[in-house]
Design an enzyme around this catalytic site. Structure first.
Site, PDB file in Angstrom:
ATOM      1  CG  HIS A   1      -1.934   1.050   1.259  1.00  0.00           C
ATOM      2  ND1 HIS A   1      -1.638   2.355   1.588  1.00  0.00           N
ATOM      3  CD2 HIS A   1      -3.243   1.018   0.963  1.00  0.00           C
ATOM      4  CE1 HIS A   1      -2.748   3.075   1.505  1.00  0.00           C
ATOM      5  NE2 HIS A   1      -3.743   2.287   1.123  1.00  0.00           N
TER       6      HIS A   1
ATOM      7  CB  CYS B   1      -3.947   3.512  -2.346  1.00  0.00           C
ATOM      8  SG  CYS B   1      -5.076   4.542  -1.386  1.00  0.00           S
TER       9      CYS B   1
ATOM     10  CG  HIS C   1      -7.121   0.759  -1.318  1.00  0.00           C
ATOM     11  ND1 HIS C   1      -6.381   1.033  -0.190  1.00  0.00           N
ATOM     12  CD2 HIS C   1      -7.482  -0.534  -1.224  1.00  0.00           C
ATOM     13  CE1 HIS C   1      -6.286  -0.073   0.545  1.00  0.00           C
ATOM     14  NE2 HIS C   1      -6.929  -1.030  -0.065  1.00  0.00           N
TER      15      HIS C   1
ATOM     16  CG  ASP D   1      -9.368   3.652   0.371  1.00  0.00           C
ATOM     17  OD1 ASP D   1      -9.731   3.027   1.375  1.00  0.00           O
ATOM     18  OD2 ASP D   1      -8.280   4.241   0.287  1.00  0.00           O
ATOM     19  CG  HIS D   2     -10.983   6.243   3.240  1.00  0.00           C
ATOM     20  ND1 HIS D   2      -9.995   7.137   3.546  1.00  0.00           N
ATOM     21  CD2 HIS D   2     -10.514   5.033   3.631  1.00  0.00           C
ATOM     22  CE1 HIS D   2      -8.969   6.489   4.081  1.00  0.00           C
ATOM     23  NE2 HIS D   2      -9.260   5.222   4.135  1.00  0.00           N
TER      24      HIS D   2
ATOM     25  CE1 TYR E   1     -12.023   1.278   4.721  1.00  0.00           C
ATOM     26  CE2 TYR E   1     -10.982   2.660   6.391  1.00  0.00           C
ATOM     27  CZ  TYR E   1     -10.903   1.925   5.225  1.00  0.00           C
ATOM     28  OH  TYR E   1      -9.703   1.838   4.548  1.00  0.00           O
TER      29      TYR E   1
HETATM   30  C1  DNO Z   1      -6.662   3.141   5.344  1.00  0.00           C
HETATM   31  C2  DNO Z   1      -6.098   1.944   4.709  1.00  0.00           C
HETATM   32  C3  DNO Z   1      -4.736   1.594   5.253  1.00  0.00           C
HETATM   33  C4  DNO Z   1      -4.276   0.276   4.675  1.00  0.00           C
HETATM   34  C5  DNO Z   1      -2.920  -0.158   5.126  1.00  0.00           C
HETATM   35  C6  DNO Z   1      -2.444  -1.336   4.342  1.00  0.00           C
HETATM   36  O1  DNO Z   1      -7.799   3.409   5.204  1.00  0.00           O
HETATM   37  O2  DNO Z   1      -6.069   2.088   3.345  1.00  0.00           O
HETATM   38  O3  DNO Z   1      -4.804   1.492   6.635  1.00  0.00           O
HETATM   39  O4  DNO Z   1      -5.164  -0.725   5.045  1.00  0.00           O
HETATM   40  O5  DNO Z   1      -2.003   0.845   5.022  1.00  0.00           O
HETATM   41  O6  DNO Z   1      -1.461  -2.013   5.042  1.00  0.00           O
END
Ligand code: DNO
Length: 387
Positions: free
Chosen positions: A234, A272, A299, A346-347, A363
């Site tokens: 990530h 991401c 993500h 993501d989020h 989340y």
């Molecule tokens: C946050 C996530 C991160 C992710 C880690 C992966 O929302 O995208 O916490 O899970 O960095 O190891």
């Protein structure tokens, strides 16, 4: 073959249920055993139990996010070999249960960092926010790191004292909690631990951390190959060195270096877009074009930056990241794959009924449902135009 629409689920204690996720239309689950202490071996029984719960709801566990990399590995401490051996055993246990895509990060001490978790947008919904002045307040007045002022621009330093003096004690406390939080449900770090780690990483530096990552990857690649596991790193979030800690997965160059330094198909990337997008020098589409052959998980998230580099998490389709461009490229890469690439919205903004609920920051259900719906529509539109 479409991308695999996925959703992060924190496990049975997640206020968002598997049924909620089904209603949102996701098929794949991204989950982890957050109850297992960092570095310990994940027991097969617990992995199977989580898998069973997910499958009984008619969903499939497709990505493990994350198997945390212990600080002893990141710093190559005296216990490094023990934790590497534990990591390999966890990978074996996961593969024995049919799990073969693993997400992890190599950010020193802190995982993702925000200074505010309830930034109110003009429409009343709430977003996660990162502000350099707030970070410097934490650094200079709460953490009191030596020479910290050298890491901030004059513009930031001009505001820091005034803003700090206007803050209430509760606001200062909240800022401290937000920054030290880490991954919810896994517990954060204390100021003392952070200060200690900063000293350790000072000696390791950028090059040392790169070497430690390569060592970690080399130590697990044979296992990954045997088990057909794809590791996905990530990117750093935000993609900057903060609080004097080195960061090595922040740009196209960093990601290329990572996949080239240990050149193995199992050494992959979690794209991401929101993390990368927080730096104006990063172009998510260009990055995806450069490292796409190693992207096994995505993500999808957007950010809106201001002229000082502060940013909030914007709607999934609007913001600084060219999400249509990313999706176009992702769809094209996916076509060449035997297995669909999983992506998760993501989020998401805290909005509507979720404003009255306590959920893991970023989340909540409805904001992510909206994101997923938009991203799914974007994918379908792109597919229909290219077919
Ligand atoms: C946050 C996530 C991160 C992710 C880690 C992966 O929302 O995208 O916490 O899970 O960095 O190891």
């Amino acid at each position: 073959m479409a991308l695999l629409q996925s959703w992060r689920w924190y496990g049975p204690d997640d206020p968002v249920s598997l049924q909620d996720i089904k209603q949102a239309g996701a098929e794949g689950i991204v989950s982890a055993l957050h109850q297992v202490a960092h570095g310990e071996i994940w027991p097969i029984e617990e992995i199977l139990e989580r898998k069973k719960i997910i499958e009984e709801a008619g969903l499939k566990w497709v990505v493990v996010e994350s198997v945390p990399v212990h600080e002893e590995i990141k710093t190559k401490g005296s216990q490094c070999e023990l934790y590497l051996s534990n990591y390999r055993q966890t990978l074996q246990n996961l593969a024995a249960c049919g799990l073969q895509v693993v997400c992890y990060n190599f950010m020193p001490v802190l995982d993702w960092t925000r200074t505010k978790l309830d930034y109110v947008l003009p429409n009343g919904s709430k977003a996660l926010y990162f502000d350099w002045v707030d970070l410097s307040i934490f650094d200079l007045f709460i953490l009191k790191r030596e020479n910290a002022e050298k890491d901030y621009s004059e513009k930031v330093l001009l505001q820091v004292e005034k803003r700090f003096n206007q803050m209430t004690e509760a606001e200062v406390q909240l800022l401290k909690e937000n920054i030290l939080m880490g991954v919810p449900t896994e517990g954060g770090v204390t100021l003392e631990q952070l200060t200690e780690s900063i000293e350790i990483y000072k000696k390791i530096g950028f090059d040392g951390l790169r070497e430690n990552l390569a060592y970690f990857l080399q130590s697990i690649m044979d296992t990954c190959q045997q088990l057909n596991i794809k590791m996905t790193i990530h990117p750093d979030d935000p993609p900057y060195s903060i609080l004097g800690l080195p960061r090595i997965a922040s740009s196209k160059e960093d990601l290329l270096h990572i996949i080239e330094s240990v050149d193995h198909p199992s050494n992959g990337i979690c794209l991401c877009t929101g993390s990368l997008g927080a730096n104006p020098d990063n172009d998510a589409v260009e990055i995806l074009k450069a490292v796409g052959h190693r992207v096994y998980f995505a993500h999808l998230r957007n950010v809106q930056k201001d002229e000082n580099g502060n940013f909030y998490e914007s709607d999934h389709l609007t913001g600084d990241v060219d999400m249509a461009g990313v999706m176009k490229e992702l769809v094209a890469i996916n076509k060449q794959r035997a297995n669909s690439i999983p992506f998760r919205p993501d989020h998401g903004h805290q909005m509507l009924d979720d404003l009255n609920k306590v959920t893991n920051p970023g989340y909540s259900a409805i904001g992510r449902l909206k994101g997923l719906a938009e991203l799914r529509g974007l994918e379908m539109g792109i597919e229909s135009m290219t077919n």
